[in-house]
Every structure is written in C-alpha cells, then in structure tokens.
Design an enzyme around this catalytic site. Sequence first.
Site, short mmCIF file in Angstrom:
data_model
loop_
_atom_site.label_atom_id
_atom_site.label_comp_id
_atom_site.label_asym_id
_atom_site.label_seq_id
_atom_site.Cartn_x
_atom_site.Cartn_y
_atom_site.Cartn_z
N ASP A 11 -47.75 -26.66 57.05
CA ASP A 11 -47.75 -26.13 55.67
C ASP A 11 -46.32 -26.20 55.11
O ASP A 11 -45.72 -25.19 54.81
CB ASP A 11 -48.26 -24.68 55.68
CG ASP A 11 -47.47 -23.75 56.59
OD1 ASP A 11 -46.78 -24.24 57.52
OD2 ASP A 11 -47.50 -22.52 56.38
N HIS A 242 -38.49 -21.28 63.59
CA HIS A 242 -39.78 -21.00 64.23
C HIS A 242 -40.50 -22.29 64.65
O HIS A 242 -40.84 -22.48 65.81
CB HIS A 242 -40.69 -20.24 63.25
CG HIS A 242 -40.20 -18.90 62.85
ND1 HIS A 242 -40.17 -17.83 63.71
CD2 HIS A 242 -39.74 -18.43 61.67
CE1 HIS A 242 -39.73 -16.76 63.07
NE2 HIS A 242 -39.45 -17.10 61.84
C1 BDR Z 1 -44.24 -19.15 60.58
O1 BDR Z 1 -44.59 -18.75 59.26
C2 BDR Z 1 -44.15 -19.70 58.32
O2 BDR Z 1 -43.55 -19.07 57.22
C3 BDR Z 1 -43.20 -20.60 59.04
O3 BDR Z 1 -43.25 -21.92 58.53
C4 BDR Z 1 -43.67 -20.55 60.47
O4 BDR Z 1 -44.67 -21.50 60.72
C5 BDR Z 1 -43.28 -18.13 61.18
O5 BDR Z 1 -43.89 -16.89 61.29
CA CA Z 2 -45.08 -23.38 59.21
#
Ligand code: BDR
Ligand code: CA
Length: 316
Positions: A11, A242
């Site tokens: 995403d 992340h």
């Molecule tokens: C996840 O949430 C999204 O905002 C980031 O892209 C990542 O996949 C982290 O909690």
């Molecule tokens: Ca993500």
Amino acid sequence: MPPQKIIIDTDPGIDDSMAIFFALNSPELEVIGLTAVFGNVHVDLAVTNALRLLEIAGRTDIPVAEGAANPLAGTYTNPPTFIHGDDGQGNIHLPPPTTTAITQTAAEFIVEQIMSAPGEITLVPIGPLTNIALALRLEPRIAQNVKQVVLMGGNALVPGNATPAAEANIHDDPEAADVVFGADWSVTMVGLDVTTKASMTEQHLQRYAQSSSPMAQHIARINPLYHDFSKRVNGVSGLLVHDSTAIAYLLMPDAFTVKQWPIRVETQGFSRGKTWPYLRPNPNAVAWHNRSAVNVCTGIDSARTIELELNRVAPP
Ligand code: BDR
Ligand code: CA
C-alpha cells in the site's frame, strides 16, 4: 542459488517504497510482481504509486495488479495522510505513471503465480492482508503450493501503533489477518516487536540524499514528512523502517530471533486488530487449538539490517 521469487503486496506508502527498492536492489530476490491494496492510501493511488516506483527503478517489466479497495468487512475511509502524505509519497506529487496495471486482480495474479510454480513463490505482504485472504478464498490450495509468507504486521509482546492494542496493517483488516494466520502454511510475522527497533537515524537518512541512485534520491525526497511524524510521535529523531524489515528477514534471517506461536487476531471491541500469541499450552484456550504455529520475530540485530538496506539502496 537462483534468486528467491517474491510477490510484494503493498500500500505504498513511504516505508513500502523503501522496502520495494530494497528488494529490487537485492540479487538474492526476484520481484515477480507488485499487488496493490488499500491502506496507507486508497487502492487506486496504491496502484499509481507502485507503477511510479517501478518507473523510478527502471523496472517497468514487473507487473502491478490492483487489489482490494476495502477490508473483508466494512468500508475503508481514513488513509493516514498525516504520515504518508495525500499522495502516499510525502506530498511530492509526482507526475502520473506512463504504464498501467494488468487486468488480473491481485488475488487472481497471486493464485496464478503460485499455482504455476509450486513451492517457489514467497508472498511478502506489507499492507493490510485483504488480498492474501481473498487469494486463499479464490484458491485454498495456494496454502500447500506457496513457498512461505513473510509479512510485516502485528504485535505479539509489545503495544500497537494504530491503537494501544493493534498494529496498523492488522487493524485495517483483522478478519483477513485471522484467515492468513490461521491457514496451514508457513507464515513469518515481522511485526512491531522488531520493527520498532529498526530505526534509521538522521545520519542514516543523509546517505540517501548523498547517493546518486535515482531510487535513493526518491527516498530522500519522500521521507521528510514521515520523519517529522516520527519525531512528533516518538519524541526522538529516527524513522522506523517497518516494511523494509520484512525484506531484511528474507535476506538475513540470522539477524532475527524467532519464536513459534499460534496467533489469533481479535476482531471485536477496542482491542480489534490485536495479534494474540499462544505462549504456553492451555486446555481452556480453545480458540488457539488446532492452529499452526507462526514464526514470530521477537528480536533483531537492527544495526546489521539497516546497514544492509543502506548499502543496497544508497550506495555511495
Ligand atoms: C505498517 O503500517 C503502514 O503505515 C506502514 O506502511 C507499515 O506497513 C506499520 O505499522
Ligand atoms: Ca505498508
């Protein structure tokens, strides 16, 4: 060894963009497709951003498939524009892509790729797990034919980030996540237990700006908004990578401590989206019985994983 074939379900998203470039710059991996899902942005923008990122990388040969606009239950309404920008790319507003998505849906593409190469494809979801649950619904035999699933999401022993209970990707579609954690396949959860330890400092981020690589330059342009958000929320400088941490796990599994626990996802009430590990045998805990163990990452040597990412994406 031939490269490991992966499909990144994404995403994009600022940290998604970092992860995609990390994978594209890693010869151990062959990215055979990007599948887009709602999450950091609505799904149409997720497709647009995936196409733009592949153009920047000079990899328009890689197909992009559009996936779910909404979670399995309900309607998606609130992308976190304050983290990733209105455009999901730090409000830099790139021109439209010159390429388009394929006509298959994300679920159709995932099923076709896995069933035509049994045991070869690794799924790497770094957004809400809706497309993966839909692919399982479309063809349950992908569970026996996938190589493995390595996902960014969840929080086993640490608090959430979307709410005190839940991590964002799981919180966006807890029903889908419970299907994915409950399927009979090899799942590795690269969640907040490790990604909150994978922080790039100001000095690390400068290496993107100093590199002449177009991918590094793009990361340098998009990360200030996300970095400002991190500073405000965490009170310290540093950006949590992340999604890149899931890619790091594929490349460097020995940098991680991993425990085997079945996982259930809470779908009700104020703890909606919490991933609950089954830490010890308990005859009363029937909701966890007969569930396969998930590989849950609980420790990380983040100095190594971050150095690897920078060496790959921001070479001097
Ligand atoms: C996840 O949430 C999204 O905002 C980031 O892209 C990542 O996949 C982290 O909690
Ligand atoms: Ca993500």
